[in-house]
Design a protein around this motif. Structure first.
Motif, mmCIF file in Angstrom:
data_model
loop_
_atom_site.group_PDB
_atom_site.id
_atom_site.type_symbol
_atom_site.label_atom_id
_atom_site.label_comp_id
_atom_site.label_asym_id
_atom_site.label_seq_id
_atom_site.Cartn_x
_atom_site.Cartn_y
_atom_site.Cartn_z
ATOM 1 N N THR A 118 0.817 -1.217 0.000
ATOM 2 C CA THR A 118 0.000 0.000 0.000
ATOM 3 C C THR A 118 0.851 1.269 0.000
ATOM 4 O O THR A 118 0.384 2.318 -0.436
ATOM 5 C CB THR A 118 -0.920 0.038 1.236
ATOM 6 O OG1 THR A 118 -0.120 0.043 2.434
ATOM 7 C CG2 THR A 118 -1.852 -1.166 1.251
ATOM 8 N N HIS A 119 2.089 1.163 0.503
ATOM 9 C CA HIS A 119 2.945 2.348 0.629
ATOM 10 C C HIS A 119 4.380 2.018 0.219
ATOM 11 O O HIS A 119 4.925 0.980 0.625
ATOM 12 C CB HIS A 119 2.949 2.876 2.071
ATOM 13 C CG HIS A 119 1.657 3.505 2.472
ATOM 14 N ND1 HIS A 119 0.541 2.756 2.764
ATOM 15 C CD2 HIS A 119 1.305 4.820 2.610
ATOM 16 C CE1 HIS A 119 -0.451 3.565 3.075
ATOM 17 N NE2 HIS A 119 -0.025 4.814 3.001
ATOM 18 N N LEU A 120 4.973 2.892 -0.569
ATOM 19 C CA LEU A 120 6.386 2.814 -0.948
ATOM 20 C C LEU A 120 7.142 3.857 -0.143
ATOM 21 O O LEU A 120 6.838 5.051 -0.215
ATOM 22 C CB LEU A 120 6.553 3.090 -2.441
ATOM 23 C CG LEU A 120 7.982 3.299 -2.966
ATOM 24 C CD1 LEU A 120 8.804 2.017 -2.827
ATOM 25 C CD2 LEU A 120 7.952 3.771 -4.427
ATOM 26 N N VAL A 121 8.115 3.406 0.659
ATOM 27 C CA VAL A 121 8.914 4.316 1.482
ATOM 28 C C VAL A 121 10.319 4.393 0.897
ATOM 29 O O VAL A 121 10.996 3.364 0.747
ATOM 30 C CB VAL A 121 8.965 3.837 2.953
ATOM 31 C CG1 VAL A 121 9.946 4.688 3.758
ATOM 32 C CG2 VAL A 121 7.571 3.900 3.571
ATOM 33 N N LEU A 122 10.764 5.592 0.573
ATOM 34 C CA LEU A 122 12.081 5.770 -0.035
ATOM 35 C C LEU A 122 12.607 7.169 0.233
ATOM 36 O O LEU A 122 11.864 8.071 0.621
ATOM 37 C CB LEU A 122 12.029 5.492 -1.537
ATOM 38 C CG LEU A 122 11.430 6.555 -2.463
ATOM 39 C CD1 LEU A 122 11.690 6.163 -3.920
ATOM 40 C CD2 LEU A 122 9.947 6.777 -2.250
ATOM 41 N N ARG A 123 13.914 7.316 0.038
ATOM 42 C CA ARG A 123 14.558 8.624 0.123
ATOM 43 C C ARG A 123 14.588 9.240 -1.272
ATOM 44 O O ARG A 123 14.722 8.533 -2.264
ATOM 45 C CB ARG A 123 15.991 8.492 0.651
ATOM 46 C CG ARG A 123 16.093 7.939 2.065
ATOM 47 C CD ARG A 123 17.546 7.895 2.511
ATOM 48 N NE ARG A 123 17.671 7.485 3.897
ATOM 49 C CZ ARG A 123 17.881 6.233 4.288
ATOM 50 N NH1 ARG A 123 18.003 5.265 3.383
ATOM 51 N NH2 ARG A 123 17.987 5.932 5.570
ATOM 52 N N ASN A 124 14.524 10.544 -1.324
ATOM 53 C CA ASN A 124 14.617 11.207 -2.628
ATOM 54 C C ASN A 124 16.078 11.323 -3.023
ATOM 55 O O ASN A 124 16.713 12.359 -2.859
ATOM 56 C CB ASN A 124 13.955 12.585 -2.592
ATOM 57 C CG ASN A 124 13.842 13.176 -3.995
ATOM 58 O OD1 ASN A 124 14.383 12.633 -4.952
ATOM 59 N ND2 ASN A 124 13.138 14.279 -4.112
ATOM 60 N N GLY A 125 16.600 10.218 -3.563
ATOM 61 C CA GLY A 125 17.986 10.200 -4.000
ATOM 62 C C GLY A 125 18.169 10.579 -5.452
ATOM 63 O O GLY A 125 19.279 10.856 -5.899
ATOM 64 N N GLY A 126 17.068 10.576 -6.230
ATOM 65 C CA GLY A 126 17.133 11.042 -7.603
ATOM 66 C C GLY A 126 17.808 10.124 -8.599
ATOM 67 O O GLY A 126 18.107 10.549 -9.706
ATOM 68 N N SER A 127 18.057 8.852 -8.276
ATOM 69 C CA SER A 127 18.757 7.992 -9.225
ATOM 70 C C SER A 127 17.849 7.620 -10.395
ATOM 71 O O SER A 127 16.630 7.508 -10.251
ATOM 72 C CB SER A 127 19.239 6.713 -8.541
ATOM 73 O OG SER A 127 18.150 5.867 -8.240
#
Length: 241
Positions: free
Chosen positions: A184-193
């Motif tokens: 239901t949820h994608l958790v990630l850092r905005n790393g921009g790759s």
């Protein structure tokens, strides 16, 4: 000219290889983050770690680098901060971050993101194994954590598990994973790759809510930040003189 490359972003591997071909340029690589700058000789990859900031500062002085190129992950600035504090010549490699869609959950820390998750969320986390401790106070949340290298370590949370696989992952791959796990949820850092963008596209396709940790703003002057292409051009100009 002697360069230190702090490798962390995936692009740092290609940068190390390109720098190593320039005449009169000696390149040493250390790592901060997941990526390792593995380039053909004459690049020397420093295999040791640094016990603290002083140890890294001593390393910089002993090696007498002319320039430090910091290509660490956008969320990493430990070694770069030390290099700047010593007065070392310094350039920070930058890349475009992902657009922060107003429909996303946008928070400055993982703890803030976790606190915003609804009851009984099913999370796909690509923030690394070390980030799982942030979910300890949310036993209602099922967490699936991607790992690029297979291992036998026990999963530290009551619900969920590790998901093993090495990229690149296509949008179709990510859609299939999200659907199979009931995410239901994608958790990630905005790393921009570039490679990571497929996760965002897959989430949009199947209605998975994106919960994104916004990129930190480091105290780095604008003229010390350059794209990978511009850094290579600048070093080439040094090499030609």
């Amino acid at each position: 000219m002697k360069l230190l490359l702090i490798a962390g972003m995936g692009e740092s591997v290609d940068l190390a290889q390109s720098l190593s071909t320039l005449p009169g340029i000696e390149v040493v690589a250390v790592t901060e983050g997941r990526a390792v700058a593995r380039a053909k000789p004459p690049v020397r990859v420093y295999e040791g770690g640094f016990s603290d900031d002083r140890a890294f500062a001593d390393f910089l002085r002993q090696e007498a680098f002319d320039l430090v190129i910091d290509a660490a992950h956008p969320f990493q600035f430990s070694l770069g901060r030390v290099a700047r504090a010593t007065g070392q010549g310094y350039l920070r490699a930058s890349r475009d971050l992902w657009p922060e869609n107003p429909g996303y959950i946008l928070r400055p820390t993982l703890a803030d993101v976790v606190a915003c998750l609804p009851q009984d969320a099913h999370v796909f986390a690509v923030t690394g194994r070390g980030s799982l401790a942030a979910f300890e106070n949310r036993p209602d949340v099922t967490v699936h954590c991607r790992q690029l290298t297979r291992h036998d370590d026990p999963f530290p949370l009551p619900l969920g598990g590790f998901v093993f696989g090495a990229g690149p992952f296509s949008v179709e791959d990510e859609v299939a994973t999200f659907q199979a796990l009931g995410i239901t949820h994608l958790v990630l850092r905005n790393g921009g790759s570039v490679m990571g963008h497929s996760k965002l596209a897959a989430a949009a396709r199947v209605g998975v809510q994106v919960a994104m940790i916004t990129a930190p703003r480091w105290n780095i002057p604008a003229d010390a930040q350059m794209s990978f292409a511009d850094i290579l051009k600048q070093v080439k100009s040094y090499a030609s003189h």
